[in-house]
Design a protein around this motif. Sequence first.
Motif, mmCIF file in Angstrom:
data_model
loop_
_atom_site.group_PDB
_atom_site.id
_atom_site.type_symbol
_atom_site.label_atom_id
_atom_site.label_comp_id
_atom_site.label_asym_id
_atom_site.label_seq_id
_atom_site.Cartn_x
_atom_site.Cartn_y
_atom_site.Cartn_z
ATOM 1 N N PRO A 106 1.043 -1.288 -0.257
ATOM 2 C CA PRO A 106 0.496 -0.579 0.032
ATOM 3 C C PRO A 106 0.842 0.932 -0.146
ATOM 4 C CG PRO A 106 -0.367 -1.356 2.256
ATOM 5 C CD PRO A 106 0.373 -1.861 1.129
ATOM 6 N N ALA A 107 0.273 2.140 -0.532
ATOM 7 C CA ALA A 107 1.110 3.462 -0.817
ATOM 8 C C ALA A 107 -0.109 4.369 -0.787
ATOM 9 C CB ALA A 107 2.124 3.690 -2.308
ATOM 10 N N THR A 108 0.407 5.972 -0.228
ATOM 11 C CA THR A 108 -0.502 7.171 -0.345
ATOM 12 C C THR A 108 0.649 7.931 -0.607
ATOM 13 O OG1 THR A 108 -2.296 8.206 1.274
ATOM 14 C CG2 THR A 108 -0.217 7.055 2.431
ATOM 15 N N GLY A 109 0.681 8.822 -1.249
ATOM 16 C CA GLY A 109 1.078 10.438 -1.082
ATOM 17 C C GLY A 109 0.597 11.432 -1.850
ATOM 18 N N MET A 110 1.151 13.235 -2.224
ATOM 19 C CA MET A 110 0.820 14.131 -2.789
ATOM 20 C C MET A 110 1.866 14.988 -3.621
ATOM 21 S SD MET A 110 1.450 17.302 -0.996
ATOM 22 C CE MET A 110 2.850 17.709 -0.067
ATOM 23 N N GLY A 111 1.230 15.202 -3.756
ATOM 24 C CA GLY A 111 1.947 16.976 -4.997
ATOM 25 C C GLY A 111 1.679 18.240 -4.774
ATOM 26 N N MET A 112 2.607 19.102 -4.751
ATOM 27 C CA MET A 112 2.533 20.686 -4.780
ATOM 28 C C MET A 112 3.088 21.090 -5.314
ATOM 29 S SD MET A 112 2.492 22.433 -0.888
ATOM 30 C CE MET A 112 2.254 22.150 0.123
ATOM 31 N N GLY A 113 2.643 21.509 -6.062
ATOM 32 C CA GLY A 113 3.324 22.621 -7.988
ATOM 33 C C GLY A 113 3.506 23.902 -6.670
ATOM 34 N N ASP A 114 4.928 24.258 -7.337
ATOM 35 C CA ASP A 114 5.298 26.360 -6.572
ATOM 36 C C ASP A 114 4.158 27.306 -7.326
ATOM 37 O OD1 ASP A 114 6.493 25.329 -9.130
ATOM 38 O OD2 ASP A 114 8.116 27.131 -8.831
ATOM 39 N N CYS A 115 3.337 26.671 -8.546
ATOM 40 C CA CYS A 115 3.418 27.862 -9.355
ATOM 41 C C CYS A 115 2.065 28.622 -8.996
ATOM 42 C CB CYS A 115 2.977 27.697 -10.792
ATOM 43 S SG CYS A 115 4.102 27.066 -11.675
ATOM 44 N N VAL A 116 0.674 27.461 -8.358
ATOM 45 C CA VAL A 116 0.073 28.474 -8.159
ATOM 46 C C VAL A 116 0.302 28.845 -6.004
ATOM 47 C CG1 VAL A 116 -2.207 27.465 -6.681
ATOM 48 C CG2 VAL A 116 -1.681 27.040 -9.240
ATOM 49 N N LEU A 117 0.727 28.223 -5.387
ATOM 50 C CA LEU A 117 1.517 28.621 -4.246
ATOM 51 C C LEU A 117 2.082 29.928 -4.577
ATOM 52 C CD1 LEU A 117 1.727 27.985 -1.453
ATOM 53 C CD2 LEU A 117 4.685 26.492 -2.220
ATOM 54 N N GLU A 118 2.756 30.330 -5.717
ATOM 55 C CA GLU A 118 3.364 31.372 -5.209
ATOM 56 C C GLU A 118 2.462 32.602 -5.461
ATOM 57 O OE1 GLU A 118 7.267 31.525 -7.557
ATOM 58 O OE2 GLU A 118 6.979 33.884 -8.206
ATOM 59 N N ILE A 119 2.147 32.484 -6.460
ATOM 60 C CA ILE A 119 -0.018 33.438 -6.715
ATOM 61 C C ILE A 119 0.088 33.697 -5.313
ATOM 62 C CG2 ILE A 119 -1.478 33.873 -8.125
ATOM 63 C CD1 ILE A 119 -0.203 31.744 -10.449
ATOM 64 N N LEU A 120 -0.611 32.608 -5.246
ATOM 65 C CA LEU A 120 -1.058 32.772 -3.418
ATOM 66 C C LEU A 120 -0.530 33.530 -2.505
ATOM 67 C CD1 LEU A 120 -3.970 32.106 -1.900
ATOM 68 C CD2 LEU A 120 -3.077 29.877 -1.252
ATOM 69 N N LEU A 121 0.253 32.750 -2.556
ATOM 70 C CA LEU A 121 1.229 33.775 -1.205
ATOM 71 C C LEU A 121 1.582 35.022 -2.183
ATOM 72 C CD1 LEU A 121 4.112 30.624 -0.569
ATOM 73 C CD2 LEU A 121 2.029 32.054 1.172
ATOM 74 N N HIS A 122 1.630 35.597 -2.811
ATOM 75 C CA HIS A 122 2.386 36.562 -3.178
ATOM 76 C C HIS A 122 0.538 37.647 -3.236
ATOM 77 C CE1 HIS A 122 3.286 39.618 -5.451
ATOM 78 N NE2 HIS A 122 2.581 40.037 -6.034
ATOM 79 N N GLU A 123 -0.730 36.816 -3.418
ATOM 80 C CA GLU A 123 -1.967 37.373 -3.115
ATOM 81 C C GLU A 123 -2.075 37.876 -2.045
ATOM 82 O OE1 GLU A 123 -4.038 35.892 -7.107
ATOM 83 O OE2 GLU A 123 -4.838 35.778 -5.258
#
Length: 431
Positions: A310-327
């Motif tokens: 069994p396995a579980t995990g996630m991926g988070m990209g830098d693009c949306v994150l950067e836009i949101l942090l900037h906003e």
Amino acid sequence: MKIPPVKGTRDFYPAEMARRNWILGGWKQVSICNGFEEYDGPIFEHLKMYQVKSGDEIVEQLFSLQDRGGRDLAIRPEITPTLARMVNQQINSLPRPIKWFSVPRLCRAERPQKGRLREFFQWNVDIIGIDSPEADAEIIFTALDYLRRTGLTSADVKAKISSRRLLAAVLESLGVPTEQFDSMYALLDKKAKLPAETFAALLAEQVPDGEQARHIAAFMALESVEQVESVVPVSEAVSGAIAELKNVFATLESMGVADFCVFDPGIVRGLAYYTGVVFEIHDVVGELRAICGGGRYDNLLRDFGGPAIPATGMGMGDCVLEILLHEKGLLDSQVPRRHVEYFVALADPTLNGTMYEIAAQIRSRGHSANFSYKLGGLSKQLKEATSQKAGACVIIGQEYVDKRELVIKDMTSGQQSLVGLDQFLSELEPD
Ligand code: HAM
């Protein structure tokens, strides 16, 4: 001839590089705090690796190439298949549970748009070898832990959680044939992006039985796990999947992030390999695409020729994150600016040999130092020091000739003091 950058790619000038380093550095730090170890793989793999289990969407977005031996390869659009391959290769010697993280550069031939590029960085955390819902909760917690540390709150972002296992059990209990599940997942995954009438029409096309379609629509509109039993026939499989989801929510509550988490049956995920709990983190305003997505994929290692683990995990990209942090005003206020600790300046231009010597002495003790190549007057050098955000200036002048003393100017307070060269250097030595 002027050649423009390729569309959907980014150039990282020092200011952009500082932001990237801050984001990627935060990902690494939070991974380590949550008990994950770093790994990486090659940037290209055999093409068929992504054709096996990633799903049509990813396959359509591959940058593929052929090597001189005629082998079909592809630049990695995600790292999960590489992870499955690497774990399978050493499965007998790896201590379990495997808790690994990675921050690969990925490429997808997408149509570039806000938050979606053709080259990006993606933080991955995965737990392999644990089939309990607490592992799914730990993955979701780790993603939220990072977002929380950047200053985002539950008023800014929400983790929307559901379960493919629950969806399959619901479809089964309603009598939808198993062969139809994959196309149902693809349709339900698009629900949030489609106008309500279009979704209803497409659902009616796939599920001609009006009663079945009504139940599915009612399930898709639910807001809590507790409500599921009131809208669909309860089978053993449905109860099992509900219990699992309740466990995920209870664990997230114990970990102190319940206010970030909601049940959302509209989360199905585009990738074909998910089998259980799935989730995405979105901005609350809902203007941006997902910040992050993941879930349980219990069959992928077996599908790549390994044992059923069994396995579980996630991926988070830098693009949306950067836009949101900037906003939200959380980016530039936190990204460290260029900073030189010491700027070595000359009051007497004939002493330039000493300037190089002292700069080298400072650097060899592990501190950053710069000097001016122009050697104009002292005030010009001090201006250059200010533009480089130097912490202090080390000024070499007559005092050095007379008594081997330096003038140290604190660039924040403007205060100056005289210090002997030997004392200055000995204070720079590590303790
Ligand atoms: P994914 O949903 O394809 O999942 O991607 C996860 C995240 O990567 C997205 O939510 C988004 O932040 C970012 N992302 C994806 N495509 C792009 C793009 N073209 N431009 C910018 N950012 C993008 C996966 O990739 C799974 N392998 C994650 C995973 C790991 N599941 C289990 N373990």
